[in-house]
Design a protein around this motif. Structure first.
Motif, mmCIF file in Angstrom:
data_model
loop_
_atom_site.group_PDB
_atom_site.id
_atom_site.type_symbol
_atom_site.label_atom_id
_atom_site.label_comp_id
_atom_site.label_asym_id
_atom_site.label_seq_id
_atom_site.Cartn_x
_atom_site.Cartn_y
_atom_site.Cartn_z
ATOM 1 N N LEU A 391 0.833 -1.201 0.000
ATOM 2 C CA LEU A 391 0.000 0.000 0.000
ATOM 3 C C LEU A 391 0.870 1.255 0.000
ATOM 4 O O LEU A 391 0.454 2.306 -0.512
ATOM 5 N N ASN A 392 2.062 1.171 0.570
ATOM 6 C CA ASN A 392 3.021 2.269 0.464
ATOM 7 C C ASN A 392 3.771 2.216 -0.857
ATOM 8 O O ASN A 392 3.828 3.186 -1.615
ATOM 9 N N GLU A 393 4.365 1.060 -1.132
ATOM 10 C CA GLU A 393 5.354 0.982 -2.197
ATOM 11 C C GLU A 393 4.757 0.875 -3.596
ATOM 12 O O GLU A 393 5.366 1.341 -4.559
ATOM 13 N N ALA A 394 3.606 0.261 -3.741
ATOM 14 C CA ALA A 394 3.000 0.190 -5.071
ATOM 15 C C ALA A 394 2.663 1.588 -5.580
ATOM 16 O O ALA A 394 2.901 1.917 -6.758
ATOM 17 N N PHE A 395 2.112 2.413 -4.707
ATOM 18 C CA PHE A 395 1.772 3.778 -5.112
ATOM 19 C C PHE A 395 3.030 4.588 -5.420
ATOM 20 O O PHE A 395 3.071 5.338 -6.405
ATOM 21 N N ALA A 396 4.042 4.473 -4.573
ATOM 22 C CA ALA A 396 5.269 5.222 -4.831
ATOM 23 C C ALA A 396 5.920 4.757 -6.124
ATOM 24 O O ALA A 396 6.430 5.563 -6.910
ATOM 25 N N ASN A 397 5.885 3.453 -6.350
ATOM 26 C CA ASN A 397 6.414 2.919 -7.605
ATOM 27 C C ASN A 397 5.638 3.474 -8.795
ATOM 28 O O ASN A 397 6.226 3.893 -9.803
ATOM 29 N N TYR A 398 4.319 3.515 -8.673
ATOM 30 C CA TYR A 398 3.509 3.991 -9.795
ATOM 31 C C TYR A 398 3.626 5.500 -9.983
ATOM 32 O O TYR A 398 3.412 6.009 -11.087
ATOM 33 N N SER A 399 4.001 6.203 -8.936
ATOM 34 C CA SER A 399 4.181 7.652 -9.086
ATOM 35 C C SER A 399 5.275 7.966 -10.100
ATOM 36 O O SER A 399 5.247 9.022 -10.745
ATOM 37 N N GLU A 400 6.248 7.060 -10.232
ATOM 38 C CA GLU A 400 7.297 7.259 -11.231
ATOM 39 C C GLU A 400 6.679 7.306 -12.622
ATOM 40 O O GLU A 400 7.034 8.161 -13.444
#
Length: 871
Positions: A391-400
């Protein structure tokens, strides 16, 4: 709502059914249909005392005990006040912590805190201005204080703890993403390394901040904080929130007071101490600052230049304004991860230390966007347990992807998307686990390409399915509803369902709560050109992997216009009438490569030729060119198509075309105007990596003819271009001044210019360069060090009389002590050039026995295998 249970829950259900049959009371009389079926099956086919059931019991019991859920909240940590100073000689933290807490719900008589490897001098209760020492029990990891009375949720208490933290004691193995767990790091604390600054920095994720202050080290906790740091006045301090005061002391120190008045999780607290320059920027009046060593001040202005624009972009698309008081970004040495999103202050690895010239080719926008996006998803709203890390990292990854799409265009973003997808596929060959997973050996195990790359791709597919408006409205709801709190995956699902009005259990169950990915076989029947028939089969192993419901798109082109339809695959074998209405000879299934799926079909060369020629999507043209060059290279038309790729508007295709030509020398004479095209690219292409490839190709075609150009390009601002030109010039034996040219670049700092010089000295057996190789090695870090150690080793293998003992010791030290596993691997490999020298094999065996990183261990074992004693 009925949905398929994950396997873990199914196993628990079986255990509960067996318990009921042993005459124990049933906890919930309302059994669901699945439980009834299993009960009936057990009654008819599995005897109560069967051997299989007895063997299953310990497995199920272990499953229950191994469950990693959210931490139980006995106390609510309201505020943390720290007073810190640092012993650089011993690498200790001297601290006083005052914690304000209240029982979360149930009455409490004991207070349990995380405090790893401390000396606890005083633990006291503060009441009505008086301080009373408490009895406590401490096992080196957890401290339990015995309170004088029982406190309820209506009570607020304060405790004061005077302690010494020793972060270097009892280090534990980290993960591929976070390589160490000390929590707080002293870098060159005694100034023994002249090439490295003296720094202190922290890295709290997952639960490592309790290595330097006592806390409730859990992601579902929230606190405000204030930190006073007393340091030598020559150093700058940086921490969360705002600097409220700074006071110089009579002993040459200074005490800085940082206040974080908005709540966040304890693992997001951070302190940095060092000799930094401050670069000031702003976004809508809010301070935005970048902190680097003085040497990299000008480069940082370029590296981080898009930060304010990113803050505005993310604030707009999320519908939630950046939620904190300021935003700082700091580059540190020897960081144990790529970067970390501490609240209001992101910390980055030293690869972002670039001088002004290197910053021209800075490609760090992705990681900068990733950490910034965490300020919303991760810091403002935080996963309640490490099981929910994605829930933290998928969004941060997709922000790229979101940033690249906004700043560079969809083609650029799609290439990044494919790169991330390939990372996941590579990991999936050895590991397929649920994204939300409650069973792991260590929380560090969650930091993998599943949580990051796969999670980001799942969000991408969901966005493409429901549309941008619904996607971003749902995220806005998710953020506003759960601001300053912790969440689990169902909170995200409910937000999407509330916005769309759709049931999305099916999507979250198969992607977030399941493992694996679909494998799709498909074929197209073109016998009716105006109504094509598409047949798709799901071929994945259905034992561990779901049978998926997959929304997907097909597209075609007619008279230069692109058409698209969406279908839903929800069977193991399914046919779809496309009803395209106009005659079509080529149908593209998932042309944009949006699906996280391995796809197989019988497309031939003609299909890819047409795809390359007519597709409006850069990623589809890239796929076509790659397929043609790798699979149909003997086709006489492919060379000319690859030649056309040199003029494609998408830089990745131009770059790929050059690479494919280099791999097929027979094409050099088949591509019309090749030299002219390459020269034009080298001179004018807007992408420096494409220029680099063109220069390398020209050096193969006619190095004498282009030597004057190489000399000119050596002065190009880009290290990519200059390095390629220098390498091309030094490789040509007809250039009589190569030695002088190499010497001219000996003092350069960029590894892209140093490697061509090193390669020239090694290839041409130039002696007397030991001091230069040793000097260059001592100044390299990170990726640059990795690239150089091979050349370093090779030089001293060629010239053992110039100091092989020193070379061996340097390589041994790097292989033993460097914080990066890939650097240790490179140095270990370098030692094998000296493996027959006395004592070197013993050093290699020692390094192998000490290595704890699994990847490094595998590489070292491969090189050492023929020398290891066989039992």
């Amino acid at each position: 709502m009925v949905f398929n249970k994950p396997k873990a829950l199914l196993a628990v259900s079986v255990f509960l059914i067996w318990s009921c049959k042993s005459s124990k009371p049933v906890a919930d009389p309302a059994e669901n249909v699945l439980s009834e079926e299993l009960t009936e099956a057990s009654e008819t086919t599995v005897p109560f005392d069967s051997t299989s059931i007895k063997a299953l019991i310990p497995v199920l019991e272990n499953k229950i005990s191994a469950y990693k859920g959210s931490d139980t909240r006995h106390f609510d940590l309201l505020h943390t006040a720290l007073d810190l100073s640092f012993d650089y000689q011993k690498e200790w933290v001297n601290g006083v912590a005052v914690l304000t807490l209240k029982p979360y719900f149930f009455p409490q008589r004991e207070l349990v805190l995380d405090a790893q490897d401390f000396d606890i001098h005083v633990f006291s209760l503060i009441e009505k201005g008086k301080e009373t020492e408490l009895n406590f029990r401490y096992d080196g990891q957890i401290v339990t204080a015995y309170l004088p009375q029982t406190y309820t949720a209506k009570d607020t208490i304060q405790v004061r703890i005077k302690y010494t933290a020793k972060p270097n004691e009892n280090p534990e193995l980290g993960s591929a993403a976070i390589t160490d767990t000390k929590g707080l790091y002293f870098i060159n604390p005694r100034g023994e390394d002249p090439n490295k600054p003296t720094l202190i920095w922290t890295q709290g994720e997952t639960e490592h901040n309790s290595k330097w202050f006592p806390t409730i080290d859990s992601p579902n906790e929230r606190m405000t904080q204030e930190i006073r740091m007393t340091v030598d006045k020559k150093y700058r301090t940086i921490s969360n929130g705002q600097l409220k005061s700074s006071k110089e002391n009579a002993d040459g120190t200074r005490t800085d007071h940082w206040v974080m008045d908005l709540p966040h999780a304890p693992y997001l607290a951070a302190v940095i101490v060092g000799d930094y320059v401050e670069i000031r920027d702003e976004w809508e009046g809010m301070p935005v600052r970048y902190y680097v060593e003085k040497e990299f001040e000008e480069g940082a202005k370029t590296v981080f230049q898009h930060t304010p624009e990113m803050i505005g972009f993310f604030s707009k698309i999320l519908g939630v304004k950046y939620p904190w008081q300021k935003y700082d970004q700091v580059v540190v040495r020897d960081f144990v991860s790529g970067a970390m999103e501490n609240t209001t202050i992101s910390v980055f690895m030293e690869e972002l230390n670039l001088d002004a010239r290197a910053a021209i080719d800075s490609e760090w926008d992705g990681i900068i966007a990733h950490e910034l996006f965490h300020q919303w998803v991760g810091d403002y709203v935080t996963n309640e347990s490490w099981a929910n890390l994605t829930l933290n990292e998928a969004f941060a990854n997709y922000s790229e992807y979101l940033w690249y799409e906004y700043k560079n265009g969809k083609d650029d973003a799609d290439m990044h998307h494919i790169s991330e997808m390939e990372q996941y596929f590579e990991e999936s060959k050895e590991k397929q686990v649920d994204l939300i997973r409650f069973y792991y050996d260590n929380s560090e195990d969650m930091f993998d390409s599943h949580s990051y790359a796969k999670g980001g791709r799942i969000l991408h597919m969901l966005r493409r399915h429901i549309g941008d408006e619904a996607f971003f409205e749902a995220i806005k709801l998710y953020l506003t509803k759960h601001a300053f709190s912790s969440v689990e995956v169902h909170d995200l699902r409910i937000a999407f369902e509330m916005v769309t009005g759709q049931d999305l259990n099916w999507y979250f169950n198969q992607w977030f709560l399941g493992s694996g990915h679909p494998t799709l076989d498909y074929e197209v029947d073109y016998s009716q050109p105006d109504n094509l028939l598409l047949t798709i089969s799901q071929k994945q192993d259905l034992t561990p992997t779901p049978l998926y419901r997959i929304p997907f798109k097909v597209s075609w082109y007619h008279e230069g216009k692109r058409y698209e339809k969406e279908f839903v695959l929800d069977k193991a074998w399914q046919q779809f009438a496309v009803e395209n209405k106009v005659p079509v000879t080529e149908l593209y299934v998932d042309e944009a490569l949006e699906l996280l799926a391995e796809k197989k079909s019988s497309r031939g060369a003609d299909h890819f030729k047409k795809q390359f020629s007519i597709s409006k999507l850069g990623v589809a043209r890239f796929e076509a060119l790659d397929s043609l060059a790798n699979t149909y290279a003997d086709d006489p038309e492919v060379a000319s198509l690859v030649g056309r790729g040199l003029k494609d508007p998408f830089w990745a295709i131009r770059e790929a075309a050059i690479m494919h030509i280099a791999q097929h020398p027979d094409w050099l004479l088949e591509i019309s105007g090749l030299e002219e095209s390459l020269l034009a690219i080298a001179e004018t292409d807007p992408k420096n990596t494409v220029k680099q490839g063109a220069i390398e190709m020209l050096s193969l075609l006619d190095p004498d003819k282009y030597s004057p150009y190489f000399i000119k390009w050596m002065d190009h601002p880009s290290y990519y271009v200059a390095g390629a030109a220098l390498a091309a010039y030094l490789e040509n034996e007809n250039n009589a001044d190569r030695g002088e040219m190499a010497a001219k670049f000996e003092s350069e700092k960029s590894i892209r210019l140093l490697v061509p010089v090193a390669e020239y000295y090694i290839t041409n057996l130039i002696p007397g360069k030991a001091d230069w190789f040793n000097s260059v090695l001592s100044k390299q870090t990170g990726e640059s060090l990795y690239y150089f150690v091979g050349y370093y080793s090779e030089y001293f293998v060629q010239n053992p009389g110039e100091g092989k003992e020193t070379a061996i010791n340097n390589l041994y030290k790097i292989a033993k002590e460097n914080s990066s596993n890939f650097v240790r691997i490179g140095a270990f490999m370098g030692l094998f050039g000296f493996i027959d020298e006395p004592g070197v094999l013993d050093k290699a065996k020692e390094l192998f026995s000490l290595e704890k990183d699994e990847l490094a261990k595998r590489y070292e074992e491969f090189f050492l295998s023929q020398y290891l004693e066989k039992n």
